[in-house]
Design an enzyme around this catalytic site. Structure first.
Site, PDB file in Angstrom:
ATOM      1  N   THR A 173     111.674  79.272  98.779  1.00 26.76           N
ATOM      2  CA  THR A 173     111.811  77.807  98.761  1.00 26.76           C
ATOM      3  C   THR A 173     112.129  77.313 100.166  1.00 26.76           C
ATOM      4  O   THR A 173     112.647  78.063 100.971  1.00 26.76           O
ATOM      5  CB  THR A 173     112.980  77.444  97.803  1.00 26.76           C
ATOM      6  OG1 THR A 173     112.491  77.472  96.482  1.00 26.76           O
ATOM      7  CG2 THR A 173     113.581  76.099  98.077  1.00 26.76           C
ATOM      8  N   ARG A 201     110.188  74.380  83.455  1.00 23.36           N
ATOM      9  CA  ARG A 201     111.520  74.690  83.979  1.00 23.36           C
ATOM     10  C   ARG A 201     111.763  73.888  85.271  1.00 23.36           C
ATOM     11  O   ARG A 201     110.902  73.798  86.129  1.00 23.36           O
ATOM     12  CB  ARG A 201     111.602  76.187  84.262  1.00 23.36           C
ATOM     13  CG  ARG A 201     112.900  76.667  84.914  1.00 23.36           C
ATOM     14  CD  ARG A 201     112.780  76.742  86.417  1.00 23.36           C
ATOM     15  NE  ARG A 201     113.963  77.338  87.032  1.00 23.36           N
ATOM     16  CZ  ARG A 201     114.194  77.320  88.341  1.00 23.36           C
ATOM     17  NH1 ARG A 201     113.342  76.744  89.162  1.00 23.36           N
ATOM     18  NH2 ARG A 201     115.281  77.873  88.838  1.00 23.36           N
ATOM     19  N   VAL A 202     112.935  73.286  85.372  1.00 24.25           N
ATOM     20  CA  VAL A 202     113.312  72.563  86.595  1.00 24.25           C
ATOM     21  C   VAL A 202     114.527  73.253  87.189  1.00 24.25           C
ATOM     22  O   VAL A 202     115.492  73.550  86.474  1.00 24.25           O
ATOM     23  CB  VAL A 202     113.637  71.087  86.284  1.00 24.25           C
ATOM     24  CG1 VAL A 202     114.088  70.362  87.550  1.00 24.25           C
ATOM     25  CG2 VAL A 202     112.413  70.390  85.688  1.00 24.25           C
ATOM     26  N   GLY A 203     114.474  73.515  88.492  1.00 28.05           N
ATOM     27  CA  GLY A 203     115.577  74.198  89.160  1.00 28.05           C
ATOM     28  C   GLY A 203     116.564  73.232  89.782  1.00 28.05           C
ATOM     29  O   GLY A 203     116.719  72.082  89.341  1.00 28.05           O
ATOM     30  N   ASP A 204     117.242  73.688  90.811  1.00 28.97           N
ATOM     31  CA  ASP A 204     118.309  72.916  91.456  1.00 28.97           C
ATOM     32  C   ASP A 204     117.812  71.921  92.493  1.00 28.97           C
ATOM     33  O   ASP A 204     118.524  70.979  92.838  1.00 28.97           O
ATOM     34  CB  ASP A 204     119.265  73.883  92.160  1.00 28.97           C
ATOM     35  CG  ASP A 204     118.526  74.715  93.213  1.00 28.97           C
ATOM     36  OD1 ASP A 204     117.576  75.435  92.836  1.00 28.97           O
ATOM     37  OD2 ASP A 204     118.854  74.607  94.400  1.00 28.97           O
ATOM     38  N   THR A 223     119.222  77.343  98.535  1.00 26.71           N
ATOM     39  CA  THR A 223     118.070  78.093  98.049  1.00 26.71           C
ATOM     40  C   THR A 223     118.585  79.299  97.270  1.00 26.71           C
ATOM     41  O   THR A 223     119.687  79.760  97.511  1.00 26.71           O
ATOM     42  CB  THR A 223     117.155  78.544  99.201  1.00 26.71           C
ATOM     43  OG1 THR A 223     116.170  79.461  98.686  1.00 26.71           O
ATOM     44  CG2 THR A 223     117.918  79.246 100.314  1.00 26.71           C
ATOM     45  N   GLY A 224     117.770  79.776  96.344  1.00 22.71           N
ATOM     46  CA  GLY A 224     118.187  80.911  95.523  1.00 22.71           C
ATOM     47  C   GLY A 224     118.008  80.573  94.053  1.00 22.71           C
ATOM     48  O   GLY A 224     117.270  79.634  93.710  1.00 22.71           O
ATOM     49  N   VAL A 225     118.670  81.300  93.208  1.00 20.21           N
ATOM     50  CA  VAL A 225     118.483  81.112  91.762  1.00 20.21           C
ATOM     51  C   VAL A 225     119.049  79.759  91.342  1.00 20.21           C
ATOM     52  O   VAL A 225     120.259  79.535  91.314  1.00 20.21           O
ATOM     53  CB  VAL A 225     119.142  82.262  90.976  1.00 20.21           C
ATOM     54  CG1 VAL A 225     118.990  82.035  89.482  1.00 20.21           C
ATOM     55  CG2 VAL A 225     118.515  83.586  91.391  1.00 20.21           C
ATOM     56  N   GLY A 226     118.136  78.834  91.023  1.00 20.81           N
ATOM     57  CA  GLY A 226     118.509  77.445  90.795  1.00 20.81           C
ATOM     58  C   GLY A 226     119.497  77.240  89.661  1.00 20.81           C
ATOM     59  O   GLY A 226     120.355  76.357  89.734  1.00 20.81           O
TER      60      GLY A 226
HETATM   61  N1  ASP Z   1     116.215  77.214  94.168  1.00 18.62           N
HETATM   62  C1  ASP Z   1     114.836  77.345  93.792  1.00 18.62           C
HETATM   63  C2  ASP Z   1     114.729  77.120  92.303  1.00 18.62           C
HETATM   64  O1  ASP Z   1     115.528  77.667  91.567  1.00 18.62           O
HETATM   65  C3  ASP Z   1     114.214  78.643  94.141  1.00 18.62           C
HETATM   66  C4  ASP Z   1     114.478  79.141  95.555  1.00 18.62           C
HETATM   67  O2  ASP Z   1     115.341  78.648  96.247  1.00 18.62           O
HETATM   68  O3  ASP Z   1     113.775  80.056  95.980  1.00 18.62           O
HETATM   69  O4  ASP Z   1     113.828  76.448  91.882  1.00 18.62           O
END
Ligand code: ASP
Length: 293
Positions: A173, A201-204, A223-226
Site C-alpha cells: 500500500t 472488504r474495506v481496510g483502514d 500501512t499493514g493489516v488494516g
Molecule cells: N492497510 C492496507 C489494508 O488493509 C493494506 C496495506 O497497508 O498493505 O487495506
C-alpha cells in the site's frame, strides 16, 4: 515560515528496493509545493506517482481479491477536511477520486457511486491488473487450495481468514504525509487492500483515525493489516501523542512497539510529520523516503 517536509512509503512488507519510487513521489510533492500547491495538493501528487508505479499495491498494480477482482480504497485529509473512496473499480488514480470527495459535502463514497463520481469529474479509467499481480494472485490461490477453497470460504469464514493470513497478509500500500512551508499538514493514502480479501472488504486506509489522520499537531498514515490498524485506531493514537508533545519519530516508534508486543505476527508501518520533523517506523521492513526544502 518553516521547512517543507514530505515522507512517502511503499507499504509494510514491501521490498526495500522499491524505495526509489518513494523518492520520486517525494519529488512530485515538493514540485507541487514549489508551484504554489497546498499540503493536500502535494500529498495527492505524491500518491499519484506511487499509484502509477506498478510495483506498489495501489492504482495500477493493485492486488486482486479472492474472486480475482480489484477494488481500491483511498483517502485524503488535512486539518480542514477529509475525503475517501472504498471499493472503487477501474479508475486509474483512486486518490484523485478521494480528492474529489473532499470537495463534496460527503466524506466517504463507495463502489458504484465512487466510480460514477470519478467519471463525472473526468478521471480516466484503467485496467489496474498487471501480469505480476495476476501471477501473485494465482500463486496465493494455489496455496489456499484454489477451487475447493474458494467454495469453502463462503460457509467457513474463519477458515478463510486463517488460510489467507498464512498465504501472505498486507503489502505494498502507499501513503504520504506533508508539512508545507506555511506549517499546514496533509496526508493521502491508497491501496488495493490485503491479498485475497473478500470482495467488498474495506481496510483502514479510507477510515480517518485508522489508516490516516491529520490535525493541528501533524499528519499520520499507516500501512499493514488494516483490520488491526482500524481496531487500534493507530493514526489517531499517534496524532494524540504528538499533540501531547511527543516528537513524530518517538510517537511512531512507541505505536509500533505496542503493536509488536500485542501482535508479533502482524506487519504494520507508520509515517508521521509534526511541527519539528518527521518519523517512520515499521514492524519488519517498508520502503520509504523523505525530502525537504
Ligand atoms: N492497510 C492496507 C489494508 O488493509 C493494506 C496495506 O497497508 O498493505 O487495506
Amino acid at each position: 515560515m518553516t521547512e517543507a517536509l514530505v515522507l512517502t512509503h511503499g507499504g509494510a512488507a514491501n521490498d526495500a528496493a522499491v524505495a526509489d519510487g518513494c523518492q520520486a513521489a517525494c519529488a512530485a510533492a515538493l514540485d507541487a509545493l514549489g508551484r504554489g500547491g497546498s499540503a493536500l495538493d502535494a500529498a495527492v501528487a505524491a500518491v499519484v506517482v506511487l499509484e502509477d508505479d506498478e510495483r506498489m499495491n495501489a492504482g495500477t498494480g493493485s492486488t486482486l481479491r479472492l474472486d480475482g477482482s480489484i477494488q481500491t480504497d483511498a483517502a485524503v485529509m488535512d486539518a480542514r477536511g477529509f475525503g475517501a473512496v472504498a471499493g472503487l473499480e477501474g479508475i486509474k488514480n483512486p486518490v484523485r477520486v478521494a480528492r474529489a470527495v473532499y470537495e463534496t459535502p460527503h466524506r466517504l463514497i463507495v463502489g458504484r457511486g465512487a466510480r460514477e463520481l470519478a467519471l463525472r469529474v473526468g478521471l480516466p479509467e484503467a485496467e489496474l491488473a498487471t501480469a505480476r499481480a495476476r501471477e501473485k494472485h494465482a500463486a496465493r490461490m494455489q496455496t489456499l487450495g484454489s477451487g475447493m477453497f474458494a467454495a469453502l470460504w463462503a460457509d467457513v469464514p474463519q477458515v478463510f481468514w486463517q488460510k489467507a493470513a498464512q498465504a501472505g497478509g498486507a503489502c505494498d500500500t502507499v501513503g504520504a504525509v506533508v508539512r508545507a512551508a506555511d506549517g499546514s499538514f496533509a496526508a493521502a493514502g491508497s491501496t488495493g487492500g490485503i491479498w485475497c480479501a473478500l470482495p467488498g472488504r474495506v481496510g483502514d486506509v479510507p477510515i480517518p483515525g485508522a489508516g490516516i489522520h491529520v490535525g493541528e499537531a501533524g499528519a499520520v498514515v499507516a500501512t499493514g493489516v488494516g483490520e488491526l490498524i482500524w481496531a487500534e485506531l493507530l493514526c489517531a493514537r499517534v496524532h494524540e501523542a504528538m499533540a501531547g508533545g511527543v516528537p513524530a519519530q518517538r510517537a511512531v516508534d512507541d505505536a509500533i512497539a505496542a503493536v509488536r508486543a500485542r501482535h508479533p505476527e502482524v506487519d504494520v508501518g507508520l509515517l508521521a510529520v509534526d511541527r519539528r520533523g518527521g518519523g517512520a517506523a515499521v514492524t519488519a521492513q517498508m520502503p520509504w523516503a523523505r525530502a525537504q526544502r
